[in-house]
Design an enzyme around this catalytic site. Structure first.
Site, PDB file in Angstrom:
ATOM      1  CB  CYS A 120       5.218  -4.514   7.693  1.00 37.99           C
ATOM      2  SG  CYS A 120       5.413  -5.330   6.122  1.00 37.99           S
ATOM      3  CB  THR A 121       7.768  -1.641   4.665  1.00 38.65           C
ATOM      4  OG1 THR A 121       6.383  -1.598   4.331  1.00 38.65           O
ATOM      5  CG2 THR A 121       8.383  -2.905   4.075  1.00 38.65           C
TER       6      THR A 121
END
Length: 199
Positions: free
Chosen positions: A110-111
């Site tokens: 993800c981030t």
């Protein structure tokens, strides 16, 4: 790797990490660790070794602090809103670069990719992140070759994955890469990961 052939996986946890980013890969890799002849070791760690509160309120007590971690073969760096202060923390980015120099396989969910981008790890390389974070990724490093379609991108010593549940796919890919496709299929069966969403 200074610990010989023993495979160690370190999963980094921090305040406001996204729960499934941490627990998805942990489930896959820990199931693998319990069933594989390679007997990999999977540990969680936070900067100071103290507990963290994840993005939706789940509290986790890690095994180790970053200072206690020692050499790992694989680093898993989850995403979540807690990545935003970390990607602006120059001391933390220096630690990421230090890990990069000694860790054969740097992975993100993800981030988490935003922190790798801020540390300079993704310059000129293909990478992915959460679907709504590609603008942030491009702002941090315009040279990154963003892949908006892939569930994960394996670029050799760096593997990035898309949002949240994509970390499970990436972790299964790591099992296939580090042991075999057969081992990864056995883990997938074992955790009954066969997504057919009802909506």
């Amino acid at each position: 790797m200074s610990t010989g052939h023993h495979l160690r996986v370190g999963i980094f946890v921090f305040d406001d990490a996204e729960e499934l980013d941490v627990v998805g890969p942990y489930e896959v890799l820990s199931y693998w660790a319990r069933t594989s002849d390679l007997r990999p070791e999977v540990v969680t760690f936070s900067v100071d070794g103290f507990g963290v509160r994840c993005a939706k309120g789940l509290r986790l007590v890690p095994d180790l602090s970053a200072a206690e971690l020692g050499p790992v073969h694989v680093l898993v760096y989850p995403g979540g809103s807690g990545t935003r202060p970390l990607l602006r923390d120059s001391e933390h980015l220096e630690w990421v670069r230090t890990m990069r120099a000694s860790t054969p396989l740097m992975t993100s969910v993800c981030t988490g990719a935003l922190v790798y981008a801020a540390a300079g790890l993704l310059s000129g390389r293909p990478a992915t992140t959460y679907w709504s974070a590609f603008d942030e990724l491009a702002t941090l490093d315009p040279s990154i070759l963003a892949d908006t379609e892939a569930r994960f991108v394996d670029d050799g010593d760096v593997v990035t994955s898309a949002g949240v549940s994509a970390g499970i796919d990436m972790a299964l890919h790591l099992v296939a890469r580090l042991e075999s496709v057969e081992a990864a299929k056995a883990v997938r069966r074992g955790i009954q990961y066969d997504p057919e969403p009802p909506v």
